[in-house]
Design a protein around this motif. Structure first.
Motif, mmCIF file in Angstrom:
data_model
loop_
_atom_site.group_PDB
_atom_site.id
_atom_site.type_symbol
_atom_site.label_atom_id
_atom_site.label_comp_id
_atom_site.label_asym_id
_atom_site.label_seq_id
_atom_site.Cartn_x
_atom_site.Cartn_y
_atom_site.Cartn_z
ATOM 1 N N UNK A 1 0.979 -1.215 0.063
ATOM 2 C CA UNK A 1 0.159 -0.082 -0.027
ATOM 3 C C UNK A 1 1.041 1.196 -0.147
ATOM 4 N N UNK A 2 1.710 1.447 1.230
ATOM 5 C CA UNK A 2 2.378 2.628 1.257
ATOM 6 C C UNK A 2 3.988 2.328 1.723
ATOM 7 N N UNK B 1 4.899 7.508 0.871
ATOM 8 C CA UNK B 1 4.488 7.645 -0.543
ATOM 9 C C UNK B 1 3.706 6.420 -0.810
ATOM 10 N N UNK B 2 2.292 6.700 -1.341
ATOM 11 C CA UNK B 2 1.576 5.592 -1.582
ATOM 12 C C UNK B 2 1.791 5.008 -2.896
ATOM 13 N N UNK B 3 1.119 4.186 -3.190
ATOM 14 C CA UNK B 3 1.410 3.195 -4.521
ATOM 15 C C UNK B 3 1.053 4.117 -5.794
ATOM 16 N N UNK B 4 -0.010 5.171 -5.563
ATOM 17 C CA UNK B 4 -0.283 5.752 -6.850
ATOM 18 C C UNK B 4 0.738 7.088 -7.075
ATOM 19 N N UNK B 5 1.461 7.156 -5.815
ATOM 20 C CA UNK B 5 2.730 8.090 -5.915
ATOM 21 C C UNK B 5 2.314 9.501 -5.325
ATOM 22 N N UNK B 6 1.242 9.824 -4.498
ATOM 23 C CA UNK B 6 1.023 10.518 -3.660
ATOM 24 C C UNK B 6 2.098 10.395 -2.547
ATOM 25 N N UNK B 7 2.563 11.712 -2.172
ATOM 26 C CA UNK B 7 3.244 11.756 -1.077
ATOM 27 C C UNK B 7 3.095 12.821 0.110
ATOM 28 N N UNK B 8 3.488 12.404 1.299
ATOM 29 C CA UNK B 8 3.532 13.285 2.446
ATOM 30 C C UNK B 8 4.610 13.443 3.173
ATOM 31 N N UNK C 1 -3.455 -6.196 5.399
ATOM 32 C CA UNK C 1 -2.199 -5.281 5.387
ATOM 33 C C UNK C 1 -1.701 -5.304 6.800
ATOM 34 N N UNK C 2 -0.239 -5.185 6.807
ATOM 35 C CA UNK C 2 0.520 -5.174 7.959
ATOM 36 C C UNK C 2 1.666 -4.168 7.857
ATOM 37 N N UNK C 3 1.771 -3.590 9.061
ATOM 38 C CA UNK C 3 3.241 -2.928 9.051
ATOM 39 C C UNK C 3 4.556 -3.613 9.067
ATOM 40 N N UNK C 4 5.669 -3.318 8.370
ATOM 41 C CA UNK C 4 6.738 -3.829 8.291
ATOM 42 C C UNK C 4 7.748 -2.862 8.444
ATOM 43 N N UNK C 5 8.822 -3.327 9.079
ATOM 44 C CA UNK C 5 9.978 -2.187 9.390
ATOM 45 C C UNK C 5 11.291 -2.759 9.038
ATOM 46 N N UNK C 6 12.303 -1.768 8.505
ATOM 47 C CA UNK C 6 13.666 -2.350 8.363
ATOM 48 C C UNK C 6 14.449 -1.721 9.567
#
Length: 120
Positions: free
Chosen positions: A31-32, A50-57, A106-111
């Motif tokens: 997703x993002x 950044x989301x899959x459609x390219x919108x950024x925050x 969907x779940x959060x993953x971290x580096x």
């Protein structure tokens, strides 16, 4: 699923660094993707997403200096950091909200985090 971040280091004020993060494994959909940071003694905060459609925050503190980009085909996200300030010193974490082939959610993953130090 693994998120591998790279690109941190020591840079002088006003300098630039580029962080990269690659997501790998049994990924069905992302997703993002984004970057967070945590400075010593402070809470983790959003830097850019950044989301899959390219919108950024972006966080207000990095607007105009940092640029996030994403390669959907490679499942990678980069953070170009310019005009770095000592206040940008932190451990930077890559994040992805994704779904694996073995899950319907969907779940959060971290580096693992990469250290950015801005100092003269």
């Amino acid at each position: 699923v693994q998120l591998q971040a790279s690109g941190g280091g020591l840079v002088q004020p006003g300098g630039s660094l580029r962080l990269s993060c690659a997501a790998s494994g049994s990924i069905f959909s992302i997703n993002h993707m984004g970057w967070y940071r945590q400075a010593p003694g402070k809470q983790r905060e959003l830097v850019a997403v950044i989301i899959s459609l390219g919108r950024t925050n972006y966080a207000d503190s990095v607007k105009g200096r940092f640029t996030i980009s994403r390669d959907n085909a490679k499942n990678t996200v980069d953070l170009q950091m310019n005009s770095l300030k000592p206040a940008d010193t932190a451990v930077y974490y890559c994040n992805a909200l994704l779904r694996t082939y073995s899950s319907s959610q969907f779940s959060d993953y971290w580096g693992q985090g990469t250290l950015v130090t801005v100092s003269s």
